[in-house]
Design an enzyme around this catalytic site. Sequence first.
Site, PDB file in Angstrom:
ATOM      1  CG  HIS A 130      -1.958   1.017   1.291  1.00 34.61           C
ATOM      2  ND1 HIS A 130      -2.713   1.382   0.202  1.00 34.61           N
ATOM      3  CD2 HIS A 130      -2.377   1.805   2.326  1.00 34.61           C
ATOM      4  CE1 HIS A 130      -3.542   2.351   0.567  1.00 34.61           C
ATOM      5  NE2 HIS A 130      -3.350   2.634   1.840  1.00 34.61           N
ATOM      6  CG  ASP A 144      -6.985   1.409   2.390  1.00 34.44           C
ATOM      7  OD1 ASP A 144      -8.134   0.923   2.363  1.00 34.44           O
ATOM      8  OD2 ASP A 144      -6.761   2.582   2.731  1.00 34.44           O
ATOM      9  CG  ASP A 155      -9.223  -0.820  -0.978  1.00 27.55           C
ATOM     10  OD1 ASP A 155     -10.105   0.047  -1.043  1.00 27.55           O
ATOM     11  OD2 ASP A 155      -8.007  -0.600  -1.208  1.00 27.55           O
ATOM     12  CG  HIS A 209      -6.543   2.578  -2.658  1.00 24.70           C
ATOM     13  ND1 HIS A 209      -7.062   2.027  -1.510  1.00 24.70           N
ATOM     14  CD2 HIS A 209      -6.159   3.832  -2.337  1.00 24.70           C
ATOM     15  CE1 HIS A 209      -7.003   2.923  -0.540  1.00 24.70           C
ATOM     16  NE2 HIS A 209      -6.459   4.027  -1.007  1.00 24.70           N
TER      17      HIS A 209
END
Lengths: 555, 555
Positions: B141, B163, B195, B368
Amino acid sequence: MSAPKLRLLPLGGLGEIGKNMTVVELEDRIVVVDVGLRFPTADMMGIDLVLPDFAYLRERVDDIEAIVVTHGHEDHLGALPWILRELGVRDIPVYGRKLTTAMARSKLDEHRMKEVPVEDVEPGEHLEIGPFDLELVHMTHSIPDAAAVALHTELGTVLITGDYRFDQTPVDGRPADMARLAELGREGVLLLYGDSTNADRPGIATSESDVGPELERVFARAEGRIVVTSFASNIHRVQQVVHAAEALGRKVALVGRSMRKNVNIGRSLGHIDVPEGMLVQPREMNDFPDHKLVIISTGSQGEPLSALRRMAYRDHPQVQLHDGDTVVFSATPIPGNERAVNDTIDRLYQIGCGVVTTRDAPVHASGHGHREELKLMLNLTKPRYVMPAHGDFKRIHLHAQLAEAVGVPEGNIFRGENGLPLEIDAAGARFGERERSGMIFVDGVDIGDVADVALRDRRMLSADGIFVVVATVSEQDGSSVAEPEVIFRGVPFREEATKLLDELRATVEASLARAAGEQIRAIDLLQQILHDDLGAFVYERLRRRPMVLPVVVEV
Amino acid sequence: MSAPKLRLLPLGGLGEIGKNMTVVELEDRIVVVDVGLRFPTADMMGIDLVLPDFAYLRERVDDIEAIVVTHGHEDHLGALPWILRELGVRDIPVYGRKLTTAMARSKLDEHRMKEVPVEDVEPGEHLEIGPFDLELVHMTHSIPDAAAVALHTELGTVLITGDYRFDQTPVDGRPADMARLAELGREGVLLLYGDSTNADRPGIATSESDVGPELERVFARAEGRIVVTSFASNIHRVQQVVHAAEALGRKVALVGRSMRKNVNIGRSLGHIDVPEGMLVQPREMNDFPDHKLVIISTGSQGEPLSALRRMAYRDHPQVQLHDGDTVVFSATPIPGNERAVNDTIDRLYQIGCGVVTTRDAPVHASGHGHREELKLMLNLTKPRYVMPAHGDFKRIHLHAQLAEAVGVPEGNIFRGENGLPLEIDAAGARFGERERSGMIFVDGVDIGDVADVALRDRRMLSADGIFVVVATVSEQDGSSVAEPEVIFRGVPFREEATKLLDELRATVEASLARAAGEQIRAIDLLQQILHDDLGAFVYERLRRRPMVLPVVVEV
């Protein structure tokens, strides 16, 4: 007689997007080109509209020969009634093409200013206005009857483009008048004052007539009701929605006041052709099955009270959307409106609607020329001087680079700002001394300037609220004769409120006693003391600085 | 004993971006995964932070076994001290990976809550927490030490992704633990709670390690000073800026409090390596020529008091930018921040800086996963049930479509909302009865709910201001014994003010006289009459509805 000097003073539209307004002067005579407004940003609390600061014109009212409006959008026309009202004049003629003047008349009517002379000018006509020879040149834009303004003078021709693009296949079959622009270029354009809105976009803008077939493809895939939202003044877009609906056997309903109004004006001027029987009244909508209807709606910018926003919040009196309906955004968000638009879209997803935006299909075309179109304008008109307009500083910078790229000498390109006049005479061009410019606010029926204390107070009130303290003191000896009243609004505190109020009253009493001890009797001094003491106490307890408004009443 | 039932209750992060928080329950025992916050929107006047409404947990404090935090971003961690404080507990253990717990400790320290037990968990460790077996899985991430949370239960494994993205060439050489995810998938994942942030973006996200060489190319073209702005917690990005600066013989200065703090934490945990002598203190910056310096700054979101914003407004104490400097936005605006970011950029253009954003060069990579990465997660973990999380309704809808596309049966995909619990037992999965959820506000030192009257008052005050009217009446007969005081704030009117104030006072006197005539003596009734009469008068004259606050003092 001194050598003639031409002055071009932007009062709006440079270093910003919106409120376009330019003052052109020669031999002390003035023509104003465009009188636009902007919509307020979130920090302009309670403000309805933002106008260019036109203080410069207040002293010069008698010198104004005319106001020329390039097209009917709010950011070029919207300030007209406000400015005329504030200048206290009704006899300055307003010129423009037919749709523009129809919209101007409608605005002036709403403001009860019917007596202002508004006159239609056709492209190609020449009008003598003081020392200027005015000519309009047909351009394409996202509203019909857009025009560039050519002001022919003894020093040469000033060409103010207005908003434009070079759409080679416009919906009405009338491309911009490139022949006349080229002719002006051959004759010699002194200054090009040009739209920079899309100076950051490569290539050329999608043709408006490519949007229609795309809408038809999107409509063909939709099974339920279809809602299309766009700018109400984009009459050719509405035309294309009507055609696409017709092709798929759907009727059309217009929802939203400005949508109905603009379509009516457009029809009366022949800009839009709605076949007999295609139009359904809002009250009849529910007589038609979902798959037989297209609703054209306002609200493409997520405006709080707009028809689409109310549909998205399940709060529209006539239109209830549901699972399987499709909403088409045939427009892109104006910078600053992204959150409101996204919020509307997400509510529609929550209802279960399909949503089509320009990210999904090319269902919108910009009305502003991209980089290759700006270069085309520069090459057609071959101006001696260039001043990029209608854009923030970034776009002005990029437009200036384009001018350099097509061969305009760097020294002939002027990166301007609002209030900075460009002065041109036989010896050349240069910026003159800065004039007053900026924003003025329309707030209800009142107009004020940006430094307005009301707005500063509102910011303070909105952040932390207000305490009002009323102390009643004796006229004889200044002693407190009634328990102080403490009232608050917009201040957050809960269970401790009663205790805190008691302490506040005690603080007031203590301050009054101290003042009495020091023989302080003047009301304004007492109020100052209460203000300071209470402000300090409240900050200590709440870590907030609400407005503190002390009132001392003598009895 | 009844058959076990697993409940997963999202209290934030569904139908919105931000304030992620999920309650997982089994046999009445609770694990809370993430405790995030959101930043207020423009209409939340004076509000500092937005937290998930955690009322559901107030009754269940004793059932909470642990809080698990997936990574150190504010939207997953930021509400921790507020929620613990409001719940009145200090002994619930907080688990996370090292950087996450370091950030959690720093927050708790600031709130003087050092005694809360915060414990590091390494990926691969198993922790028995009541009926749950907790395991963290390493993910990539835009902050180091991100993790997915696997809660193994007798009903199966719940996998909460946090995430994530699948960066195959992360800066630290440690891709997400796809092997463990695949193993979990083989063993059987009951529910994937994933996510959805980039469910609308095709393909896969740019690798973080592609950003570094791009920054180096941008730096190589710059002649003056270079400012790079990014999120302070994006430690690998800062690392790449340092490397690019080093490659071009420039020193690095860190500007902005959170930038210095995060780099310090990152260095102490070995996530960032700054070679000896590369770092220049802010006060030494002016000792280096422009072409020898890169400034890494906060302010990528246009935050009002951030370092970059102050530079753009020529208001930074140490950094004065000028013509020829280059500012690189190594971040994209979070929705809602577009205007602030554009405003900052335009000010930089006005100064004459070059500005490089993701529109000009790939100088940023999202943290993301895009659509293909979400599919990869689905195919690795092969979950029986899927519940898209971390996204507005649009993204949840799109993520659900992806789950269908990879073969999850439609009936096993749950499009949830905050407050809607998913209940799973041996018989299957379904939504249960809605629980309370929503927003609560942090306002200074106070915490309140969304219906807070203070906020409603602030909206009213911010739009139209306030009139305060103080009437002093005799205790004996209710007659007016002093001239009424009329004070206003945030109300726009100018030259007519004196006259209007006279008329307002007359209105007050008339209302009091009428009340006296009708034998109305109760203070609250008098105040109501004054409120209504004055409100009507003000609206008639100003077409505005300011707050009217009447105070009647009896003497």
